[in-house]
Motif scaffolding. Structure first.
Motif, PDB file in Angstrom:
ATOM      1  N   MET A 104       0.844  -1.181   0.000  1.00  0.00           N
ATOM      2  CA  MET A 104       0.000   0.000   0.000  1.00  0.00           C
ATOM      3  C   MET A 104       0.889   1.243   0.000  1.00  0.00           C
ATOM      4  O   MET A 104       1.910   1.288   0.662  1.00  0.00           O
ATOM      5  N   LYS A 105       0.444   2.240  -0.735  1.00  0.00           N
ATOM      6  CA  LYS A 105       1.119   3.537  -0.745  1.00  0.00           C
ATOM      7  C   LYS A 105       0.131   4.585  -0.268  1.00  0.00           C
ATOM      8  O   LYS A 105      -1.061   4.494  -0.555  1.00  0.00           O
ATOM      9  N   LYS A 106       0.638   5.542   0.456  1.00  0.00           N
ATOM     10  CA  LYS A 106      -0.201   6.670   0.871  1.00  0.00           C
ATOM     11  C   LYS A 106       0.191   7.892   0.055  1.00  0.00           C
ATOM     12  O   LYS A 106       1.366   8.142  -0.179  1.00  0.00           O
ATOM     13  N   HIS A 107      -0.815   8.634  -0.352  1.00  0.00           N
ATOM     14  CA  HIS A 107      -0.605   9.878  -1.072  1.00  0.00           C
ATOM     15  C   HIS A 107      -1.389  10.969  -0.364  1.00  0.00           C
ATOM     16  O   HIS A 107      -2.502  10.722   0.111  1.00  0.00           O
ATOM     17  N   THR A 108      -0.830  12.145  -0.327  1.00  0.00           N
ATOM     18  CA  THR A 108      -1.522  13.293   0.252  1.00  0.00           C
ATOM     19  C   THR A 108      -1.834  14.283  -0.861  1.00  0.00           C
ATOM     20  O   THR A 108      -0.961  14.626  -1.659  1.00  0.00           O
ATOM     21  N   LEU A 109      -3.076  14.698  -0.912  1.00  0.00           N
ATOM     22  CA  LEU A 109      -3.491  15.725  -1.864  1.00  0.00           C
ATOM     23  C   LEU A 109      -3.670  17.028  -1.103  1.00  0.00           C
ATOM     24  O   LEU A 109      -4.305  17.057  -0.054  1.00  0.00           O
ATOM     25  N   SER A 110      -3.123  18.092  -1.635  1.00  0.00           N
ATOM     26  CA  SER A 110      -3.298  19.397  -1.001  1.00  0.00           C
ATOM     27  C   SER A 110      -3.210  20.471  -2.070  1.00  0.00           C
ATOM     28  O   SER A 110      -2.764  20.216  -3.198  1.00  0.00           O
ATOM     29  N   PHE A 111      -3.640  21.665  -1.735  1.00  0.00           N
ATOM     30  CA  PHE A 111      -3.520  22.780  -2.656  1.00  0.00           C
ATOM     31  C   PHE A 111      -3.405  24.074  -1.867  1.00  0.00           C
ATOM     32  O   PHE A 111      -3.770  24.145  -0.697  1.00  0.00           O
ATOM     33  N   ASP A 112      -2.884  25.082  -2.531  1.00  0.00           N
ATOM     34  CA  ASP A 112      -2.780  26.401  -1.937  1.00  0.00           C
ATOM     35  C   ASP A 112      -3.949  27.249  -2.386  1.00  0.00           C
ATOM     36  O   ASP A 112      -4.396  27.149  -3.537  1.00  0.00           O
ATOM     37  N   MET A 113      -4.444  28.074  -1.498  1.00  0.00           N
ATOM     38  CA  MET A 113      -5.480  29.040  -1.848  1.00  0.00           C
ATOM     39  C   MET A 113      -5.153  30.337  -1.134  1.00  0.00           C
ATOM     40  O   MET A 113      -4.472  30.340  -0.111  1.00  0.00           O
ATOM     41  N   SER A 114      -5.625  31.416  -1.697  1.00  0.00           N
ATOM     42  CA  SER A 114      -5.438  32.725  -1.077  1.00  0.00           C
ATOM     43  C   SER A 114      -6.726  33.105  -0.380  1.00  0.00           C
ATOM     44  O   SER A 114      -7.817  32.874  -0.908  1.00  0.00           O
ATOM     45  N   VAL A 115      -6.608  33.699   0.799  1.00  0.00           N
ATOM     46  CA  VAL A 115      -7.784  34.130   1.555  1.00  0.00           C
ATOM     47  C   VAL A 115      -7.653  35.629   1.802  1.00  0.00           C
ATOM     48  O   VAL A 115      -6.677  36.077   2.407  1.00  0.00           O
ATOM     49  N   TYR A 116      -8.624  36.365   1.309  1.00  0.00           N
ATOM     50  CA  TYR A 116      -8.660  37.818   1.467  1.00  0.00           C
ATOM     51  C   TYR A 116      -9.719  38.166   2.505  1.00  0.00           C
ATOM     52  O   TYR A 116     -10.774  37.536   2.558  1.00  0.00           O
ATOM     53  N   ASP A 117      -9.460  39.186   3.296  1.00  0.00           N
ATOM     54  CA  ASP A 117     -10.422  39.586   4.330  1.00  0.00           C
ATOM     55  C   ASP A 117     -11.689  40.187   3.745  1.00  0.00           C
ATOM     56  O   ASP A 117     -12.748  40.111   4.355  1.00  0.00           O
ATOM     57  N   SER A 118     -11.575  40.793   2.577  1.00  0.00           N
ATOM     58  CA  SER A 118     -12.753  41.396   1.945  1.00  0.00           C
ATOM     59  C   SER A 118     -12.514  41.564   0.448  1.00  0.00           C
ATOM     60  O   SER A 118     -11.379  41.445  -0.032  1.00  0.00           O
ATOM     61  N   ILE A 119     -13.562  41.866  -0.245  1.00  0.00           N
ATOM     62  CA  ILE A 119     -13.504  42.088  -1.688  1.00  0.00           C
ATOM     63  C   ILE A 119     -12.554  43.242  -2.029  1.00  0.00           C
ATOM     64  O   ILE A 119     -11.939  43.257  -3.088  1.00  0.00           O
ATOM     65  N   ASN A 120     -12.411  44.183  -1.120  1.00  0.00           N
ATOM     66  CA  ASN A 120     -11.561  45.347  -1.371  1.00  0.00           C
ATOM     67  C   ASN A 120     -10.075  45.008  -1.436  1.00  0.00           C
ATOM     68  O   ASN A 120      -9.287  45.786  -1.959  1.00  0.00           O
ATOM     69  N   GLU A 121      -9.674  43.858  -0.908  1.00  0.00           N
ATOM     70  CA  GLU A 121      -8.277  43.420  -0.959  1.00  0.00           C
ATOM     71  C   GLU A 121      -7.919  42.723  -2.263  1.00  0.00           C
ATOM     72  O   GLU A 121      -6.746  42.497  -2.550  1.00  0.00           O
ATOM     73  N   LEU A 122      -8.918  42.356  -3.057  1.00  0.00           N
ATOM     74  CA  LEU A 122      -8.677  41.611  -4.288  1.00  0.00           C
ATOM     75  C   LEU A 122      -7.951  42.460  -5.331  1.00  0.00           C
ATOM     76  O   LEU A 122      -8.161  43.681  -5.399  1.00  0.00           O
ATOM     77  N   PRO A 123      -7.155  41.815  -6.187  1.00  0.00           N
ATOM     78  CA  PRO A 123      -6.634  42.527  -7.357  1.00  0.00           C
ATOM     79  C   PRO A 123      -7.812  43.071  -8.175  1.00  0.00           C
ATOM     80  O   PRO A 123      -8.911  42.503  -8.151  1.00  0.00           O
ATOM     81  N   GLU A 124      -7.604  44.129  -8.905  1.00  0.00           N
ATOM     82  CA  GLU A 124      -8.687  44.855  -9.578  1.00  0.00           C
ATOM     83  C   GLU A 124      -9.547  43.974 -10.483  1.00  0.00           C
ATOM     84  O   GLU A 124     -10.772  44.073 -10.458  1.00  0.00           O
ATOM     85  N   THR A 125      -8.948  43.113 -11.280  1.00  0.00           N
ATOM     86  CA  THR A 125      -9.727  42.247 -12.177  1.00  0.00           C
ATOM     87  C   THR A 125     -10.608  41.287 -11.380  1.00  0.00           C
ATOM     88  O   THR A 125     -11.776  41.089 -11.712  1.00  0.00           O
ATOM     89  N   ASP A 126     -10.063  40.700 -10.324  1.00  0.00           N
ATOM     90  CA  ASP A 126     -10.839  39.789  -9.475  1.00  0.00           C
ATOM     91  C   ASP A 126     -11.981  40.529  -8.784  1.00  0.00           C
ATOM     92  O   ASP A 126     -13.100  40.009  -8.677  1.00  0.00           O
TER      93      ASP A 126
END
Length: 160
Positions: free
Chosen positions: A1-23
Motif C-alpha cells: 500500500m502507498k499513501k498519497h496526500t493531496l493538497s492545494f494552496d489558496m489565497s484568503v482575502y479579508d474582503s472584496i476590497n483586498e482583491l486585485p482589480e480584475t478579481d
C-alpha cells in the motif's frame, strides 16, 4: 500500500476590497447576478460571473423550480451561457457569491458537486486552469488557482 496526500494552496482575502482589480470586478459582477437569482423556495441566492479570455464577462444565477431537480445552479448557468455565446473562448476565472433571506452568509459558498464536475470539464477541455473566487454576501473571499484544486480526483472523458 502507498499513501498519497493531496493538497492545494489558496489565497484568503479579508474582503472584496483586498482583491486585485480584475478579481474585484468579476466578484462585483457575481454580486450583481446574485441579486437577480430566482430562489423562491430556498431563499438562497447565488450569482456567478465568468471572465473570458476575450475580456467578456458572462453572468449567471441560480434558477429554482418547484420540481426541484429542474432548477440550475448559478455556476452552470454562467458557464453554459458563456459556452453558448462564445464557443471555444477560454474561461479565465469564475466568481461566485451567495446570500440568503433567512440568515447572513458570511462564509464563502463553495460550488456543489454537479457544478464542480461541470466546471472541471471546461477546464480539462481548454487545458488551462480556471481561477475560482468564492464569497458569501460579504467578508472573506477565497481564491483557488484551478478547479482541479477543489476536485482533485475528477471524472473525465478519458474514462469513457
Amino acid at each position: 500500500m502507498k499513501k498519497h496526500t493531496l493538497s492545494f494552496d489558496m489565497s484568503v482575502y479579508d474582503s472584496i476590497n483586498e482583491l486585485p482589480e480584475t478579481d474585484k470586478k468579476i466578484m462585483l459582477k457575481a454580486v450583481e447576478a446574485r441579486n437577480n437569482a430566482y430562489a423562491p423556495y430556498s431563499s438562497f441566492f447565488v450569482g456567478a460571473a465568468v471572465l473570458l479570455e476575450n475580456g467578456k464577462i458572462v453572468l449567471g444565477n441560480n434558477q429554482e423550480n418547484a420540481a426541484y431537480p429542474s432548477g440550475l445552479c448559478a455556476e452552470r448557468v454562467a458557464i453554459y451561457q458563456a459556452a453558448a455565446i462564445y464557443p471555444n473562448v477560454k474561461i479565465c476565472s469564475v466568481a461566485i457569491s451567495a446570500t440568503s433571506k433567512n440568515y447572513k452568509v458570511l462564509e464563502p459558498a463553495a460550488p456543489c458537486g454537479n457544478c464542480r464536475q461541470s466546471m472541471i470539464e471546461y477546464e480539462q477541455k481548454q487545458k488551462e486552469p480556471m481561477t475560482l473566487l468564492l464569497m458569501g454576501e460579504e467578508g472573506t473571499v477565497v481564491k483557488c488557482n484551478s478547479i482541479s484544486d477543489i476536485l482533485p480526483l475528477a471524472f473525465s472523458n478519458s474514462f469513457l
